[in-house]
Design an enzyme around this catalytic site. Structure first.
Site, PDB file in Angstrom:
ATOM      1  CG  ASN A   8      -2.068   1.056   1.269  1.00  0.00           C
ATOM      2  OD1 ASN A   8      -1.905   1.928   0.549  1.00  0.00           O
ATOM      3  ND2 ASN A   8      -2.776   1.273   2.306  1.00  0.00           N
ATOM      4  NE  ARG A 110      -6.330   1.728  -0.317  1.00  0.00           N
ATOM      5  CZ  ARG A 110      -6.145   3.116   0.148  1.00  0.00           C
ATOM      6  NH1 ARG A 110      -4.864   3.428   0.446  1.00  0.00           N
ATOM      7  NH2 ARG A 110      -7.253   3.662   0.266  1.00  0.00           N
ATOM      8  CG  HIS A 199     -13.414   3.172   2.597  1.00  0.00           C
ATOM      9  ND1 HIS A 199     -14.156   4.215   3.289  1.00  0.00           N
ATOM     10  CD2 HIS A 199     -12.347   3.421   2.799  1.00  0.00           C
ATOM     11  CE1 HIS A 199     -13.425   5.073   3.824  1.00  0.00           C
ATOM     12  NE2 HIS A 199     -12.268   4.766   3.600  1.00  0.00           N
ATOM     13  NE  ARG A 260     -10.996  12.559   3.168  1.00  0.00           N
ATOM     14  CZ  ARG A 260     -10.637  11.386   3.096  1.00  0.00           C
ATOM     15  NH1 ARG A 260     -11.682  10.477   3.162  1.00  0.00           N
ATOM     16  NH2 ARG A 260      -9.516  11.075   3.098  1.00  0.00           N
ATOM     17  CD  GLU A 403      -9.120  -1.390   3.609  1.00  0.00           C
ATOM     18  OE1 GLU A 403      -9.545  -0.699   2.721  1.00  0.00           O
ATOM     19  OE2 GLU A 403      -8.747  -0.761   4.714  1.00  0.00           O
TER      20      GLU A 403
END
Length: 416
Positions: A8, A110, A199, A260, A403
């Site tokens: 990643n 990823r 996601h 955010r 993940e």
């Protein structure tokens, strides 16, 4: 042993895991960070941290070996990702596991944005690299870094396939009415403006793990998955396919997040541009880095919000209430989209650990058959668990996401 390396990669760092896929456990994991930063000679330059699991040092053939962390740190200047991978290989050679004995059969990467081009794990070819680069216009902070990691990893492991697993791929099953924004069609097509969702790797992993836990076929379940971390999204999943999700063209849309804003009237941006003389860069910074929990309460971590609420801080209370209001709004919307739900799952840092968030998010869903067991919800346990009552018509679960394991599974699915 089928071993997969999962990478990643960010702009100045990359995380990695080496996984034994026969038993699906981690052999080693690590972080190479501060890539491209000059060394000051005081230990503040580029740093590679390699964490070795006990399973990497013992010939554990069981599916669930005892895991004990031992951390080894190398500090040196790391000018680029290629140098970072060299440091990683040095750490494997020095501390194990031996890559000669446990050589990766593939490397999974990823990649944040696959646009509308990639809807499944894809073996990396020169053409795929070109496409990832072209899609950087949709994810300028992520895709270039993901691609840099792929290029460096291919130099370090030139003889095995490399596979790109896209965050957006799981949501390519959205119907046009779910992914289309109601703006001028020609403008949208010219600039690839639509909902992509993110996601996806986590939503896929969690929905499949939830189906296995409740003992029902994935194909017959209606599920809602809340991935609640510093970034947060929710997905409506029917029969294992994403039918709606809260994030959109970018990861900014949807739920209230750490820093955010999530959903916002677009006219707010026009008002700020006109009245506050804010530039597009100013607005970008405001919405992505100065909003959400941070903008409302001055802290972005839900644990800090909880402590301040307990101390009577009204700003923290309001931030929590706004956060919960948005969760309930999406839960209701997706109940309508799915025409009911069988399983609701919470995952990621907040979803797995914040009992108050789970309880309040579900508190108004009694009409839909949701009944939370306060004692089950309050327990801090590892692994997948049920937090609904035995009488609840809807199974409500906490499902730790993985993940990296999902990326490894998808990597093997196209290389085995």
């Amino acid at each position: 042993m089928s071993v997969v390396l999962v990478v990643n990669s960010g702009s100045s760092s990359f995380k990695y895991q080496l996984l034994d896929m026969e038993h699906e456990h981690v052999l080693a994991s690590g972080l190479v960070e501060r890539i491209g930063e000059p060394s000051t000679g005081s230990g503040s330059g580029g740093t590679a941290t390699h964490t070795v699991k006990a399973a990497a040092l013992a010939d554990a053939d069981g599916p669930a070996p005892t895991v004990t962390d031992a951390t080894y740190t190398i500090e040196r200047e790391i000018p680029d990702h290629t140098a970072g991978f060299a440091v990683m290989l040095e750490a494997f050679a020095a501390h194990g596991p031996s890559l000669e004995e446990r050589a990766p059969v593939a490397v999974g990467h990823r990649v944040v944005h696959g646009g509308a081009r990639f809807f499944e794990p894809t073996v990396v070819t020169p053409l795929v690299e070109i496409n990832i680069d072209e899609l950087s216009v949709l994810a300028p902070l992520h895709n270039p870094a993901n691609l840099a990691g792929i290029v460096a990893a291919k130099k370090a492991f030139p003889d095995v396939p490399h596979v790109a697993v896209f965050d957006t791929a799981f949501h390519q099953s959205l119907a046009p009415e779910a992914y289309t924004y109601a703006i001028d069609r020609e403008v949208a097509e010219a600039h690839r403006i639509r909902r992509y969702g993110f996601h996806g790797t986590s939503h896929k992993f969690v929905s499949e793990a939830a189906a296995a836990f409740v003992g029902r076929p994935l194909g017959e379940l209606k599920q809602i998955v809340f991935h609640l971390g510093n970034g947060a999204s929710v997905a409506a999943i029917e029969g294992g396919r994403s039918v709606d999700t809260s994030m959109g063209l970018t990861p900014l849309e949807g739920l209230v997040m750490g820093s955010r804003s999530g959903d916002l009237d677009p006219a707010v941006l026009l008002q700020l541009a006109r009245r506050a003389d804010m530039s597009t860069a100013d607005l970008d910074t405001l919405l992505n880095k100065r909003s959400g929990l941070l903008g409302l309460a001055g802290v972005s971590d839900m644990r800090d919000i909880g402590e301040r609420r307990d101390a009577g801080d009204p700003a923290a209370q309001l931030a929590f209430d706004v956060y919960i209001h948005r969760l309930r709004a999406y839960a209701g919307a997706y109940l309508a989209q799915l025409d009911g739900v069988d399983v609701i799952s919470f995952t990621a840092g907040v979803g797995e650990n914040a009992a108050a968030v789970r309880a309040e998010a579900m508190a108004t869903l009694g009409f839909a058959g949701v009944e939370i067991d306060p004692e089950r919800n309050a327990r801090r346990e590892r692994g997948i668990r049920r937090i609904s009552t035995d009488a609840s018509r809807v199974e409500v679960l906490v499902v730790p996401t993985d993940e990296e394991l999902e990326i490894a599974r998808q990597t093997l699915s196209v290389t085995a």
